[in-house]
Enzyme design. Structure first.
Site, PDB file in Angstrom:
ATOM      1  N   GLU A 318      72.385  19.819  29.860  1.00 31.27           N
ATOM      2  CA  GLU A 318      72.377  18.363  29.753  1.00 31.27           C
ATOM      3  C   GLU A 318      73.473  17.757  30.623  1.00 31.27           C
ATOM      4  O   GLU A 318      74.644  18.088  30.463  1.00 31.27           O
ATOM      5  CB  GLU A 318      72.622  17.926  28.306  1.00 31.27           C
ATOM      6  CG  GLU A 318      71.538  18.309  27.332  1.00 31.27           C
ATOM      7  CD  GLU A 318      71.860  17.828  25.915  1.00 31.27           C
ATOM      8  OE1 GLU A 318      70.936  17.832  25.092  1.00 31.27           O
ATOM      9  OE2 GLU A 318      73.026  17.464  25.648  1.00 31.27           O
ATOM     10  N   CYS A 319      73.102  16.863  31.506  1.00 34.63           N
ATOM     11  CA  CYS A 319      74.047  16.055  32.270  1.00 34.63           C
ATOM     12  C   CYS A 319      75.100  16.931  32.952  1.00 34.63           C
ATOM     13  O   CYS A 319      74.811  17.608  33.917  1.00 34.63           O
ATOM     14  CB  CYS A 319      74.670  14.990  31.371  1.00 34.63           C
ATOM     15  SG  CYS A 319      75.401  13.598  32.288  1.00 34.63           S
ATOM     16  N   GLY A 320      76.345  16.956  32.449  1.00 32.30           N
ATOM     17  CA  GLY A 320      77.366  17.794  33.046  1.00 32.30           C
ATOM     18  C   GLY A 320      76.966  19.251  33.074  1.00 32.30           C
ATOM     19  O   GLY A 320      77.316  19.985  34.008  1.00 32.30           O
TER      20      GLY A 320
END
Length: 446
Positions: A318-320
């Protein structure tokens, strides 16, 4: 009725000092011997970390859409029957978003405590307070005036409120919490944070009589948590957790455990490899761009995640967590650092917000709700397997990339919104191939 007072701490916009006031009020009440529970309205990772330290108790999310009205009701009921004070920090402006903080307040009969920045106004404060009360309308418990210049200024503000209680004031020279591009600084970056909260509580000029005059919260009866089928029974999920991977809903961990999973944690920043016991890997979001040099040199971590992909272990990034799987990550200073190379392309930081708002991910087990908030952009030749759906517009949202057993996106999922859908992400065969991850890994290693 519970013996707890509850308020939703809201403002006319972001940047008015909601978190500072919530933390100061929580610490002030706790030091007075009250049991305090704090919630955060809307999707957020950083504010709950800080508020947990301020009040000394876990801080959960409340959101009518993402969390759901029944779960919000259960959490509020549990808190109201075990605490003396329940504080709910709002999100953005009181009426911003669908649903808004005002919607949450009205749904459960929580009075609103308006935080208003008084630094550039005096008598107009009354107009702002009345407008916040009447627009919805909402039940307004009172006002806390932030950035007050002195006793004379406070008197003018109080006189302008037309009967609305001035419950407290925070001087303009009081300490505040430092910020950066994704919000406030993280707790580990503020070694004097506990002393900072004490200073904020000292600076808060709280009218204790006005606070004690607030009515007790008419909370529903406590309700048990619903049981979940052990869909992940016997499986071990390895979760990255350190300063670079800190954006993780506590409810996500609770949901995985309730589904039967055993959780183990590791630190890519410490160059720890994915634990050998792992049946699946979860890479949550965080600040990898601030630690790109260390992550680039973490050879054991990078080799282990490549091996997990080659072994077709489900990987949820997720994301990072997705950013560190690209070929390269360009940090805020423009320096390019090599990453794990499981997703072709380059992640670039930018000064403008690249994505924000509630979204949902379609899965075979139904919709999984969550949100997005990021300042970076992934440039990749890989075609998205699908896109999330923005709420409430229904427009296409974040790209979701699938390669072998890897599912990666800027989307942050809230697992408790649909535990069965969350379980699907961590089962073998859940990701639909969008290119052969194993062959990609082998080519990159060569």
């Amino acid at each position: 009725m519970s013996a707890s007072r509850a308020v939703l701490i809201a403002a006319m916009a972001s940047g008015q000092g909601k978190t500072t006031v919530t933390a100061a009020l929580a610490r002030s009440l706790a030091r007075a011997g009250q049991r305090v529970r704090v919630f955060k309205c809307g999707p957020d990772f950083i504010d709950p970390m800080l508020l947990e330290l301020a009040c000394g108790a876990p801080v959960e999310s409340l959101d009518l859409w993402m969390v759901g009205i029944d779960e919000c009701r259960r959490r509020l009921a549990d808190a109201a029957h075990t605490a003396d004070a329940v504080l709910v920090e709002g999100v953005m402006g009181l009426y911003d978003g669908t649903p808004s903080a005002a919607d949450l307040a009205r749904a459960f009969g929580i009075p609103v405590l308006a935080v208003i920045d008084a630094s550039a106004m005096a008598q107009t404060m009354g107009a702002v307070a009345c407008g916040l009360r009447d627009y919805g309308p909402v039940q307004l418990a009172g006002v806390i005036a932030n950035r007050i210049a002195g006793s004379g200024h406070a008197h003018m503000v109080a006189q302008s409120l037309r009967g609305i209680a001035l419950i407290g004031a925070l001087p303009g020279q009081a300490v505040t919490l430092p910020e950066r591009h994704l919000g406030l600084a993280l707790p580990h970056e503020l070694p004097e944070l506990d002393a900072l909260f004490d200073q904020m509580a000292d600076a808060l000029e709280l009218d204790h009589a006005a606070w004690q005059s607030l009515p007790f919260f008419d909370a529903p009866a406590p309700m048990p948590s619903p049981g979940l089928p052990p869909l992940l029974g016997g499986r071990t999920v390895a979760i990255a957790r350190d300063a670079a991977f800190a954006f993780l809903y506590p409810a996500n961990l609770d949901t995985l455990r309730a589904l039967g999973a055993q959780l183990v944690f590791f630190s890519p920043l410490a160059d720890e490899q994915v634990p050998e016991a792992a049946d699946a890997v979860y890479l949550p979001g965080g600040y990898p761009e601030l630690h790109a040099q260390v992550l680039a040199g973490a050879q054991r971590w990078r080799a282990s995640i490549v091996a997990c992909c080659a072994a077709r272990l489900p990987i949820v990034a997720e994301c990072g967590g997705m950013m560190v799987l690209a070929d390269e990550l360009t940090d805020p200073d423009g320096v390019r650092w090599p990453m794990a190379g499981l997703l072709p392309g380059v992640v670039r930081m930018q000064s403008r917000l690249a994505g924000i708002g509630p979204q949902a991910l379609a899965t075979p087990a139904g919709s999984l709700r969550g949100h997005t908030f990021h300042y970076s952009h992934l440039e990749t030749p890989l075609a998205p397997a699908l896109h999330t759906v923005r709420h409430p517009s229904g427009d296409a949202g974040e790209a979701v990339y699938r390669a072998g057993s890897l599912t990666a996106s800027y989307f942050h999922a809230y697992f408790a919104s649909n535990p069965e859908a969350a379980a699907c992400l961590f089962m073998r065969g859940a990701a639909q191939p969008a290119g052969d991850c194993v062959e990609t890994v082998q080519l990159r290693v060569k």
